[in-house]
Write a protein that holds these residues in place. Structure first.
Motif, PDB file in Angstrom:
ATOM      1  N   HIS A  44    -108.116  10.198   0.652  1.00  0.00           N
ATOM      2  CA  HIS A  44    -107.726  11.173  -0.367  1.00  0.00           C
ATOM      3  C   HIS A  44    -107.703  12.546   0.284  1.00  0.00           C
ATOM      4  CE1 HIS A  44    -108.116  13.828  -3.875  1.00  0.00           C
ATOM      5  NE2 HIS A  44    -107.511  12.844  -4.536  1.00  0.00           N
ATOM      6  N   ARG A  45    -106.760  13.354  -0.091  1.00  0.00           N
ATOM      7  CA  ARG A  45    -106.559  14.674   0.496  1.00  0.00           C
ATOM      8  C   ARG A  45    -107.827  15.527   0.437  1.00  0.00           C
ATOM      9  NH1 ARG A  45    -102.664  18.257  -2.998  1.00  0.00           N
ATOM     10  NH2 ARG A  45    -104.322  17.729  -4.406  1.00  0.00           N
ATOM     11  N   ASP A  46    -108.581  15.429  -0.654  1.00  0.00           N
ATOM     12  CA  ASP A  46    -109.783  16.236  -0.826  1.00  0.00           C
ATOM     13  C   ASP A  46    -111.012  15.622  -0.166  1.00  0.00           C
ATOM     14  OD1 ASP A  46    -108.305  18.050  -2.311  1.00  0.00           O
ATOM     15  OD2 ASP A  46    -108.782  17.073  -4.219  1.00  0.00           O
ATOM     16  N   HIS A  47    -110.913  14.354   0.215  1.00  0.00           N
ATOM     17  CA  HIS A  47    -112.082  13.648   0.741  1.00  0.00           C
ATOM     18  C   HIS A  47    -111.764  13.049   2.106  1.00  0.00           C
ATOM     19  CE1 HIS A  47    -113.987  14.091  -3.147  1.00  0.00           C
ATOM     20  NE2 HIS A  47    -112.945  13.529  -3.730  1.00  0.00           N
ATOM     21  N   GLN A  48    -111.743  13.900   3.139  1.00  0.00           N
ATOM     22  CA  GLN A  48    -111.504  13.404   4.489  1.00  0.00           C
ATOM     23  C   GLN A  48    -112.726  13.583   5.386  1.00  0.00           C
ATOM     24  OE1 GLN A  48    -107.833  14.839   6.154  1.00  0.00           O
ATOM     25  NE2 GLN A  48    -106.618  13.852   4.593  1.00  0.00           N
ATOM     26  N   ASP A  49    -113.679  14.335   4.919  1.00  0.00           N
ATOM     27  CA  ASP A  49    -114.916  14.558   5.661  1.00  0.00           C
ATOM     28  C   ASP A  49    -115.969  13.592   5.123  1.00  0.00           C
ATOM     29  OD1 ASP A  49    -117.243  15.455   6.803  1.00  0.00           O
ATOM     30  OD2 ASP A  49    -116.897  17.568   6.355  1.00  0.00           O
ATOM     31  N   PRO A  50    -116.636  12.828   6.010  1.00  0.00           N
ATOM     32  CA  PRO A  50    -117.636  11.846   5.537  1.00  0.00           C
ATOM     33  C   PRO A  50    -118.741  12.467   4.681  1.00  0.00           C
ATOM     34  CG  PRO A  50    -117.194  11.520   7.873  1.00  0.00           C
ATOM     35  CD  PRO A  50    -116.467  12.761   7.468  1.00  0.00           C
TER      36      PRO A  50
END
Length: 159
Positions: A44-50
């Protein structure tokens, strides 16, 4: 003269080796950036950082546990979103690992390019030196031919 030409040949061979190295690095960069792009499409564009994904999962789980949802569909959507985020966590971690590797390869490519620029400058300087020597040799040949012609003319005038 032969030594200078051999020196240029050696530098050109060295240049070819470095060009092969830079092409290998470019291929590795292309492979890793393709992998990175594929992973980004999965996330998801907003959730790329673990860490952001983990935080979002925790917030959603807290909301699921503490909030009364309006309908069964809302509950299913929230659970599905939590599952999707959990499933995307390995891809996000892999994406995080790729960036330093790509940056390292870009640095390596830059180093090789700088080496190649130095080699090319050296080759150009050696070629200019060889051209100067060839020009001097051609002038000497012309002078020798002129002198031979004058000697032949002088001998024919004497005879």
């Amino acid at each position: 003269m032969k030594e200078k030409i051999d020196g240029v040949k050696e530098r050109k061979e060295e240049k070819r080796r470095h060009l092969a190295d830079i092409n290998k690095v470019k291929d590795q960069i292309n492979a890793l950036t393709a992998e990175r792009d594929t992973l980004r499409k999965q996330l998801h564009r907003d959730h790329q950082d673990p860490t952001k994904i983990q935080k979002a999962i925790e917030e959603m789980e807290k909301r699921y546990k503490t909030t009364t949802l309006k309908s069964n569909n809302d509950e299913k959507k929230l659970l599905l979103e939590i599952k999707t985020l959990k499933d995307s966590l390995p891809a996000a971690e892999k994406l995080l690992e790729l960036k330093p590797r790509i940056d390292e390869l870009y640095g390596r490519r830059k180093e090789i390019s700088e080496i190649l620029n130095g080699i090319q400058a050296d080759i150009d300087a050696r070629d200019a030196e060889i051209d100067t020597i060839k020009k001097d040799m051609d002038e000497a040949k012309e002078k020798r031919a002129d002198i031979k012609e004058q000697v032949d003319k002088f001998e024919s005038d004497i005879a």
